[in-house]
Design an enzyme around this catalytic site. Sequence first.
Site, PDB file in Angstrom:
ATOM      1  N   LYS A 186       0.817  -1.205   0.000  1.00  0.00           N
ATOM      2  CA  LYS A 186       0.000   0.000   0.000  1.00  0.00           C
ATOM      3  C   LYS A 186       0.866   1.278   0.000  1.00  0.00           C
ATOM      4  CE  LYS A 186      -4.137  -1.844  -0.114  1.00  0.00           C
ATOM      5  NZ  LYS A 186      -4.142  -3.261   0.173  1.00  0.00           N
TER       6      LYS A 186
HETATM    7  C1  LIG Z   1      -5.474  -4.036   0.865  1.00  0.00           C
HETATM    8  C2  LIG Z   1      -6.931  -3.843   0.931  1.00  0.00           C
HETATM    9  C3  LIG Z   1      -7.703  -4.244   2.028  1.00  0.00           C
HETATM   10  C4  LIG Z   1      -7.167  -5.077   3.146  1.00  0.00           C
HETATM   11  O1  LIG Z   1      -6.021  -4.666   3.711  1.00  0.00           O
HETATM   12  P1  LIG Z   1      -4.998  -5.702   4.399  1.00  0.00           P
HETATM   13  O2  LIG Z   1      -4.145  -4.783   5.183  1.00  0.00           O
HETATM   14  O3  LIG Z   1      -4.253  -6.396   3.315  1.00  0.00           O
HETATM   15  O4  LIG Z   1      -5.793  -6.615   5.257  1.00  0.00           O
HETATM   16  C5  LIG Z   1      -9.038  -3.931   2.048  1.00  0.00           C
HETATM   17  N1  LIG Z   1      -9.627  -3.291   1.023  1.00  0.00           N
HETATM   18  C6  LIG Z   1      -8.933  -2.906  -0.058  1.00  0.00           C
HETATM   19  C7  LIG Z   1      -9.625  -2.177  -1.138  1.00  0.00           C
HETATM   20  C8  LIG Z   1      -7.579  -3.194  -0.156  1.00  0.00           C
HETATM   21  O5  LIG Z   1      -6.907  -2.856  -1.251  1.00  0.00           O
END
Ligand SMILES: *Cc1c(COP(=O)(O)O)cnc(C)c1O
Length: 396
Positions: A186
Amino acid sequence: MPGFELFGTEEKKEVQDVLDNGVLMRYGFDSMRKGHYKAFELEKNLAEKMQTKYAQVVSSGTAALTVALASAGIGSGDEVIMPTFTFVASFEAILSVGAVPILCDIDDTLTLAPKAVEASITEKTKAIMPVHMCGSMADLKALKKICDDHNLILLEDACQAIGGTYEGKPLGSYGDLGCFSFDFVKTVTCGEGGGMITDSEIFANRAHKYQDHGHDHIGTDRGAEAHPFLGYNYRLSELNAAVGIAQLRKLDDTIALQKKYYTILRDALEPITEVSFRKVPENGVESYAFLNIFLPDENNARDVHKAFSENKIDACFYWYDNNWHYYKKWEHLLEQKSLTKFSNEIQEGLQKNKKPFPASDAWMSRTISCLIKLSWTEEEISKRAEKMVQIIKDTL
Ligand SMILES: *Cc1c(COP(=O)(O)O)cnc(C)c1O
């Protein structure tokens, strides 16, 4: 998008603080920590940056969504409306609190279509969860109005759009609750982690307890704390929080860099009449994590995507075929493949998702999303843009 591309001495310094005192737990151990409370510090900085009264950091974005739902009192048999295009975490979080994810069509914003949302509301609906996929947002004004009219919670999944804004507010802060992921890919990363933001004192108070076994966090003796209600463990470790602090500080620079590279790509593709761009709602500003384009039809999109891969244009996604991101491939959800038996309410509720979503198919089958990498040089991105233009022209 991935924040790890910008790791530097700042992250190391923050982590070193934690290693120096050896306290990896965010609560307690007060005499050992030499004043370092990294998770609390990250919460303070996140709330400030997102212009909300409260922030709660947790162990993942999925956990943030789960804690947000639970904090809003959403549970057994309640319905939560979510888009057909998202990451599997959205429905996992809803199911994990005992609620039912109700899939809903998207439009050219690539997230919830307000009209389709309205048509999906039943007496069981408790929340609407737009997912700001790939750096841009839903028509939040329209969704907010629907929520106000029907007394529903607006929960923004802003995991892929941190740094974007809507009507001048940071994405995630417009609804009742907003969630971010700080996972390894992210924009802001701390390895594994997530954050929930809200202006609601009630939700914030529930969230900090719920993510730590129901502890009330009153007093200095953890062993003597009361448990006003049941909770679970979704805590973030101090090590992860430390990385997050350094990463969040860079957010403005990261977004500026994404915008610069996005703009170079977009300016190059703009003159191609066959290429159109995802709709950004009025008064919305993207985080520029991805450039999302539409080709005239499915075959064109498939051909162009294939040609991109063959010509080593990496990090371009054709989500329509993707297991993680588009409902058609969520066989485990649609077929209710669960290790344990779902409640009758969930089983019945999930049946509603076994229907076609032609509007979603129409948009997704034409969409290619190009990740904006932070490690590119300006020269690389210009060459890339040139190559992409040539490939599209040669393919169509
Ligand atoms: C990455 C993501 C999540 C979940 O995040 P994690 O930290 O990987 O559990 C939820 N929603 C979206 C749209 C994402 O891209």
